[in-house]
Write a protein that holds these residues in place. Structure first.
Motif, PDB file in Angstrom:
ATOM      1  N   ALA A 103       0.835  -1.210   0.000  1.00  0.00           N
ATOM      2  CA  ALA A 103       0.000   0.000   0.000  1.00  0.00           C
ATOM      3  C   ALA A 103       0.868   1.257   0.000  1.00  0.00           C
ATOM      4  O   ALA A 103       0.560   2.241  -0.697  1.00  0.00           O
ATOM      5  N   LYS A 104       1.953   1.226   0.760  1.00  0.00           N
ATOM      6  CA  LYS A 104       2.864   2.378   0.799  1.00  0.00           C
ATOM      7  C   LYS A 104       3.516   2.580  -0.563  1.00  0.00           C
ATOM      8  O   LYS A 104       3.660   3.713  -1.046  1.00  0.00           O
ATOM      9  N   ARG A 105       3.908   1.493  -1.189  1.00  0.00           N
ATOM     10  CA  ARG A 105       4.600   1.580  -2.473  1.00  0.00           C
ATOM     11  C   ARG A 105       3.666   1.998  -3.613  1.00  0.00           C
ATOM     12  O   ARG A 105       4.142   2.459  -4.652  1.00  0.00           O
ATOM     13  N   LEU A 106       2.362   1.830  -3.408  1.00  0.00           N
ATOM     14  CA  LEU A 106       1.398   2.166  -4.457  1.00  0.00           C
ATOM     15  C   LEU A 106       0.743   3.531  -4.271  1.00  0.00           C
ATOM     16  O   LEU A 106      -0.128   3.913  -5.051  1.00  0.00           O
ATOM     17  N   GLU A 107       1.155   4.254  -3.265  1.00  0.00           N
ATOM     18  CA  GLU A 107       0.554   5.575  -3.019  1.00  0.00           C
ATOM     19  C   GLU A 107       0.679   6.452  -4.266  1.00  0.00           C
ATOM     20  O   GLU A 107       1.758   6.562  -4.861  1.00  0.00           O
ATOM     21  N   GLY A 108      -0.445   7.064  -4.647  1.00  0.00           N
ATOM     22  CA  GLY A 108      -0.453   7.974  -5.789  1.00  0.00           C
ATOM     23  C   GLY A 108      -0.632   7.298  -7.139  1.00  0.00           C
ATOM     24  O   GLY A 108      -0.686   7.978  -8.165  1.00  0.00           O
ATOM     25  N   THR A 109      -0.744   5.970  -7.161  1.00  0.00           N
ATOM     26  CA  THR A 109      -0.867   5.257  -8.444  1.00  0.00           C
ATOM     27  C   THR A 109      -2.321   4.999  -8.841  1.00  0.00           C
ATOM     28  O   THR A 109      -2.588   4.641  -9.985  1.00  0.00           O
ATOM     29  N   GLY A 110      -3.237   5.138  -7.885  1.00  0.00           N
ATOM     30  CA  GLY A 110      -4.628   4.802  -8.168  1.00  0.00           C
ATOM     31  C   GLY A 110      -4.940   3.327  -7.947  1.00  0.00           C
ATOM     32  O   GLY A 110      -6.065   2.883  -8.184  1.00  0.00           O
TER      33      GLY A 110
END
Length: 325
Positions: free
Chosen positions: A219-226
């Motif tokens: 979840a942290k690594r996907l922040e801002g990706t939608g």
């Protein structure tokens, strides 16, 4: 007529009726939260792992009913095709496909992803549902302890290989089926693969804790990706998951304990509700890194919040799954 009334009023009949009604309402209560919002998923592409039986099958069926294009990713293609035909017949949705995926094999995972990408340009929902439980000491084709290998490592690789399509399809979602067993788990940093010692219960709980740690780190690594990712506990469900647990194959369990526990168990359909909720609820479009049970947020165990262990697990998972075939 009087004899009939006397029979109805006898204590045995009355108490049988009271107990029967009580069991009915207890069973109904134990089904837990239900996802009742109607959504139209036409045009959405979904992958459900382990979709030929139990929670996975019910999840795939409901997504198909709502119009989604569903890929049933299963190890046993015979059973998968039987389930697929049943779902197509019940939902009248022809866009349901069975594809081979063996999560105990890195090669199979890569082959599945390559085949999927050759067929589809988009992926809106990935549901990491498949799992094994309390297995005897066994290794995957790549040498991983089977429960950690299937429940975590296989899904770790699958998810990462599909991230590019998920990002391109945003807003999109990843749903990770974990378990309340994660609260009993610990990541054995000194013996992650259970090579020094093995306990089937501890290994299962470790794999379910790994699911939650993976979810929170991703979840942290996907922040801002939608792209969002959330984990869940489906409940105590009457499925085939315990087929490897020898205790549950005994006559005592089959003919005495299971009938006694039946009122306390969720049906597979009820067990699928939180997966469907996490995959489809419009209110969760921006919610990520959470853990749900009975279609509502639930607190995770303290061990699942250990960021240091989460990063360790991620690094080890990357290293293990990058093995050449």
């Amino acid at each position: 007529m009087c004899i009939f009334i006397d029979c109805l009023l006898c204590p045995t009949v009355i108490w049988s009726a009271v107990i029967g009604i009580g069991v009915y309402f207890l069973k109904d209560y134990m089904q837990g939260g239900q996802f009742t919002k109607e959504t139209n998923e036409t045009g959405k592409v979904v992958i459900v792992t382990g979709a030929n039986t139990g929670i996975g099958k019910e999840t795939a069926k409901e997504l198909a009913r709502r119009g989604a294009t569903v890929y049933m990713a299963c190890r046993d293609m015979t059973r998968c095709e039987i389930a697929r035909l049943e779902i197509v017949k019940e939902t009248n949705n022809q866009n349901v496909f069975s594809r081979e995926l063996d999560l105990s094999s890195l090669a199979s995972i890569r082959k599945f992803v390559a085949g999927f990408k050759a067929e589809q340009q988009k992926l809106h929902v990935l549901i990491n549902n498949a799992g094994v439980m309390r297995c005897p000491k066994t290794l995957t084709k790549d040498g991983f302890e089977i429960q950690l290998g299937v429940n975590h490592m296989g899904h770790f690789l699958l998810t990462n290989l599909l991230l590019d399509v998920l990002k391109k399809s945003a807003p999109s979602r990843i749903v990770v089926v974990s378990s309340l067993a994660h609260t009993r788990g610990a990541i054995n940093v000194d013996d992650l693969n259970s090579e020094k010692s093995y306990d089937e219960g501890s290994a299962y709980s470790q794999s379910k804790l790994a699911n939650v740690l993976f979810t929170r780190e991703l979840a942290k690594r996907l922040e801002g990706t939608g792209v969002t990712v959330n984990a869940l506990h489906p409940g105590v469900v009457d499925t085939e998951l315990a087929r490897n647990w020898k205790f549950f194959q005994t006559n005592f369990v089959k003919y005495f304990l299971k009938p006694m526990l039946w009122p306390l168990l969720k049906t597979p359909k009820s067990g699928a509700q939180t997966s469907i909720y996490a995959a489809l609820d419009p209110d969760l479009v921006n919610v990520s890194g959470q853990y749900f049970s009975d279609c509502k947020p639930k607190e995770v165990a303290p061990a699942a919040k250990d960021e240091k262990v989460g990063k360790f697990l991620w690094a080890e998972s990357e290293k293990w799954t990058s093995k050449s075939d």
